[in-house]
Write a protein that holds these residues in place. Sequence first.
Motif: not given
Length: 400
Positions: A225-230, A290-294, A357-359, A366-370
Amino acid sequence: MTSPTHTEAPVRWRPHTAVLAFGAFAVGTDGFVVAGLLPSIATSLHVSVAAAGQLVTVFSISYAVLAPVLAALTASWPRRRVLVTALAVFAAGNAITALAPSYDLVLASRVVAAAGAALFTATASATAALLAGDRERGRAISIVMLGVTTALVLGAPLGTLIGGLADWRAAMWLVTALALVAAPAIGLRLPSATGQGNGDLRAFLAPLRNRRIVGLLVTTVVAFTGIYIPYTYVSEVFAPAYAGTSGLAVLLLVYGLSGTVGNLTAGHLADRYGPRRVIVAVTLILAAAFALTPLGRGTLGAAVAIIMIVGFLSFSVTTPQQHLLITLAGPGSGLITSLYQSALYLAVSLSGGAGALALEGWGAAHLPHLAAVLMLAAATLTVANGTRAGQTPRSSDILT
């Protein structure tokens, strides 16, 4: 050829696994190409793009539900028969999709295609692991998964191109043809391997009594779920970094290529260091990525660098997880891999809803943070699941 023993690996397993990888390429191409064809499907069938998107949803849910059921029903069949039957059902489903005159029939045909895809992918991974033996199990699984990553890099763009030059039905015929080529190749080349089980549908409940298997399946849902959100919302996450579809195509190509390398690397590492150690390391590093992605949203060059790292790591999870599941399950691993596929496709479905929902609530940045939070949770669950109930934690429990 007799089935390999628990400790003895047969020679020349790679050519047989390569044939299975080609079948996985056909199945993977179908899974990836439909998303790129949604606008033309919607126009052709006189429905909205949102309605056409339900073809992906129905495929994913059907895949998740049918994978363990079909694996249990075919547990006593020879593996070669299961694989050929799965590709035949898959080809039939895609042929119906290509011919269907109405939206309702196309929707129903995706259920048929999902049934064949679910049965094939789970059986192919388990059969490759069986043929390779314990010592090279991770590499064998990674070769099968190479078919899926190649579909992302080559099959989906090719199908989308054909759909653009002709129409979306031509792309579905391409997928059908790939399956029809793979089926006789597997039927003629794959060595005999008997099934494990008696075909009792109740058998699929047995592995769920193993708390460590259940824990790993839950971890799979959380991790992917974490991998596919971004990935699902990559166009929104990196929107400031590119202009037009060509920039997005570059990002997706880099993701697929780096994922292919990551998948093969993870297979070798899982064989050498143990799958649990690899899963913990990858999920922790992926959480940091993911935390650094933004930070990589500003320019195309930075986005490519981030996508390269994330793609490599994202595809480094699935092979070690299947390796660990098969190790825990022992005989009947085809059923276990089907449950893994169910968990994976459940994660795909959850990522779309949770990401939406997060978007809406937090914004694309902030999607990569989730995703990072979910990867940390997956790493924690993996370590916790390595501790046997009622025993003091040991390094062998956590890392092997």
